[in-house]
Scaffold this active site. Structure first.
Site: not given
Length: 783
Positions: A297, A542
């Site tokens: 991020h 993920h």
């Protein structure tokens, strides 16, 4: 799996292989990462020759991934020795796809063609914007706030007004490229190799204005790091590329199959290949996963197109029951079509997953060419999610005294509250927090890390203020930020990356921290993230997410509660429960992460951002579609790039994987990079396969070698360099120290010396005042 190096022991990590879990295995050999070919395949195309001891023609021996020109047809890049066991290639083109001698001087381009392309471009943009403006008042064209897609919009939206202007300029330039190609003024090779800098685009972004004397402090937006190329790595600039893009028109149209037909739907691929399953790691914990998202991020924020008023674009009709007809779609729509008999979504009559293409960024050389997607964060590891990426944002995040603003919750510092309605819980007492990137509420375990690092800045700022009474609050703030960024970078390179890549890959790519000042800065290296890193390789994370977050409580002698992951997405109010932060941190350190494999929890592949709906989004399908949106080439092309032989037959995979692959891909040349990367077995000492390991190692090498403000550089490079004594103190810092200093101390009194590994023999928890968790002496920072 393989071996994971740890400072006390080598812990053997063995995973029971399920049918599709038996992923692609590469026999050990001389290629980087320990894998070199598969089964009975021959070695890479250059491997028949003995590696060179010294590269000819003044070439430089580098890992294959760092010389993309070696995969060009007709290239001549002999192999060479990187170290005793690894081989690379002799490179003569730097990191470029072609040498300067290959670049064509095209003075013959007709001036009238260029003028016509500019006029056509402006007319087309006017038409597109007019169509988009008309959609703002159509309810079907705007995502409903109760839809799962609204949560995805919140994860991708930017409130930076500069992005929209730059995005429109980028559209002007690709429209001009399309027109010039239609006039045969540009060839496919010109576009692929970037041989278009001789054509002026209709739009040229303004060049950053940099101070005459380099600053002691890293800029907030990433500009002016490199004096010769001040926009490199800055916010709202484009992702780079390891390989030229695979757009079906060479410019922006989404990739198609090798046989010329559309690829299978991203959801069809996800449904067939990316299954739900639990394969816990025996060594790495869930904090390793969460810190990886925290890094991602900070350096990469995909920005999607929105309507002119900022509303999220809907590409699906009737809340997902069908795809909007083309005349009703926004031009940035690329919806994911679902089969009528979809095993999950079919029961809810869903035929469409909303997908909006990534905002584009213009090149600063004013050239036309293929589409380049925009990064809404600065590309550097500079904690933009804590401090913001603009002066305006930073001003809202600062507090008096050189501190970051906080919400004082009965004596506990939490991130400041936001007035934007981006959280799902809105009842009295609910909290929704502000962050530098506006995404800090995405999942509560991420919000915890935002909290910890906000507190770390304020802890350091208060200490510095006490040690340096003559400093004003600006000096306190910028000095505290300078130290926090150094701590963050040190933890990435010293703790997180070695557990991801293994010690050998760290050494080959020069990623291991030095004993003193580092000497590897190279101003010719553009540190900007590659599209392959941001949209595929770094998304390995993920696969390691667990469906549940375990909350531990020593006071309650064990597990206090287990929370389903979708229930804490954009719902961070549990942080207001006084012992919750400590309990969740304990759970993240205790709970194993999932293994890197072609399995993604249903919490992400069926229920992501579901809110009050019985279904959510499929993140795996979105990842696949995002790779196609960015024009990533197929998995095989990146195998070739990193020095591996391509897959020629699905049966080179284990039988169950081969059968599933053949149902959604017509050829191995069609496999998406993210899918193929998850099918590889991990490299020695790491947790990801060879292809992803090379892409990620190359990126972090760029972020080190191309960043003047990298924390290890001395005063001859970094105008804000630390003294040798200060640098020694920073290199004492571990994530365990950060947690000890900034948890609430309600239920945390001991942590493991390596916070990213489970509490196994050799990494047993120790008290926070143990010498195994040394503290930085801030007295060394007295001026």
């Amino acid at each position: 799996m393989n071996f994971v190096r740890f400072q006390y022991h080598i812990l053997i990590y063995i995973v029971v292989l399920y049918p599709i879990k038996s992923v692609l295995s590469e026999p050990h050999g001389m290629a980087l990462g320990g894998h070199y070919g598969i089964h009975d395949e021959k070695e890479h195309i250059h491997s028949t020759e003995r590696p060179c001891a010294v590269c000819p023609r003044h070439g430089v021996c580098v890992p294959h991934v760092q010389c993309p020109a070696h995969v060009r047809p007709g290239s001549r890049n002999p192999q060479c020795h990187l170290d005793g066991m690894r081989v690379g290639v002799c490179c003569f083109t730097g990191r470029s796809h072609a040498a300067e001698s290959d670049r064509k001087f095209r003075s013959s381009i007709n001036v009238e063609d260029v003028k016509a392309a500019h006029n056509q471009s402006r007319q087309k943009l006017k038409q597109w914007l007019g169509h988009a403006e008309g959609l703002q008042n159509e309810h079907y064209a705007v995502v409903n706030a109760t839809s799962p897609s609204y949560g995805h919009h919140l994860s991708m939206v930017t409130y930076d007004k500069r992005a929209q202007k730059l995005g429109r300029g980028a559209l002007l330039n690709i429209f001009a490229a399309q027109e010039l190609k239609s006039r045969q003024a540009l060839s496919d090779d010109d576009l692929a190799m970037g041989f278009t800098d001789h054509t002026d685009g209709p739009y040229c972004p303004p060049v950053p204005s940099c101070p005459h004397a380099p600053s002691r402090y890293r800029s907030i937006d990433g500009n002016c790091n490199n004096q010769g190329n001040p926009s490199w790595g800055a916010v709202n600039t484009g992702y780079g590329r390891l390989l030229p893009p695979s757009y079906s028109d060479g410019i922006w149209a989404i990739r198609i199959s090798a046989n010329g037909v559309p690829l299978a739907s991203a959801r069809a691929v996800s449904s067939a290949l990316i299954l739900d399953g639990s394969h816990p790691s025996r060594t790495h914990n869930l904090l390793f996963m969460q810190f990886g998202q925290f890094i991602a991020h900070d350096i990469s924020t995909g920005v999607v197109f929105t309507l002119g008023n900022g509303s999220p674009i809907s590409c699906c009709d009737s809340n997902g029951e069908d795809v909007l007809p083309p005349e009703k779609q926004h031009w940035a729509c690329a919806p994911i079509v679902l089969d009528e008999g979809d095993v999950f979504y079919g029961q809810f009559s869903q035929r469409c997953i909303n997908f909006v293409r990534t905002q584009l960024a213009p090149d600063f050389d004013c050239s036309v060419g293929y589409a380049t997607q925009m990064n809404g964060a600065s590309h550097y590891p500079d904690m933009s999610h804590l401090y913001g990426s603009s002066a305006e944002k930073l001003a809202r995040l600062r507090a008096p005294g050189g501190l970051l603003a906080t919400f004082n919750d009965y004596g506990r510092e939490l991130p400041p509250l936001t007035h934007r309605k981006e959280c799902l819980n809105v009842h009295d007492g609910a909290a929704c927090f502000e962050s530098g990137d506006n995404h800090g509420n995405q999942v509560i375990s991420l919000t915890v890390l935002h909290t910890i690092w906000t507190r770390e800045h304020n802890r350091i700022a208060r200490t510095l203020a006490g040690l340096n009474s003559a400093w004003d609050e600006d000096t306190i703030f910028w000095e505290a930020r300078r130290i926090v960024l150094a701590e963050f970078q040190h933890i990435i390179y010293n703790e997180w990356l070695p557990l991801l890549l293994g010690s050998k890959t760290m050494q080959v790519f020069g990623l291991t921290p030095s004993s003193g000042y580092a000497l590897s800065y190279d101003p010719s290296i553009n540190p900007s993230l590659t599209a392959e890193f941001a949209t595929a390789a770094m998304r390995f994370g993920h696969s390691i997410v667990d469906s549940q977050l375990t909350v531990l409580s020593p006071q309650h002698k064990g597990v206090y509660e287990s929370i389903s992951l979708p229930e804490v997405m954009f719902q961070p109010s549990r942080l207001r429960i006084k012992p919750f932060l400590d309990r969740l941190l304990l759970g993240l350190m205790w709970q194993p992460m999932q293994s890197v494999d072609p399995f993604v929890t249903e919490a992400l592949s069926r229920y992501m951002f579901h809110g009050g709906n019985p279904y959510g989004l499929d993140l795996a399908a979105i990842n696949i579609q995002r790779g196609r949106d960015h024009g990533l080439q197929s998995y095989n092309e990146y195998r070739r790039l990193v020095g591996l032989e391509p897959i020629t037959d699905f049966h080179q995979f284990p039988s169950s994987a081969a059968q599933r692959l053949s149902t959604v891909y017509t050829s191995p040349e069609d496999i998406d990079l993210w899918v193929g990367g998850l099918l590889e077995e991990p490299i020695e000492g790491g947790v990801i396969g060879t292809t992803f390991a090379n892409i990620i190692a190359d990126q972090f090498a760029k972020l080190k070698r191309g960043d003047k403000y990298y924390y290890e550089y001395g005063p001859d490079i970094n105008h804000g360099a630390f003294t040798t004594n200060q640098l020694s103190e920073i290199k004492k810092v571990t994530l365990s120290r950060i947690l000890c200093d900034n948890s609430d101390g309600i239920e945390i009194s001991a942590v493991s010396p390596n916070a990213f590994l489970r509490s196994l023999p050799g990494n047993d928890p120790v008290q926070c005042d143990s010498p195994l968790i040394p503290a930085m002496d801030l007295a060394k920072f007295v001026v």
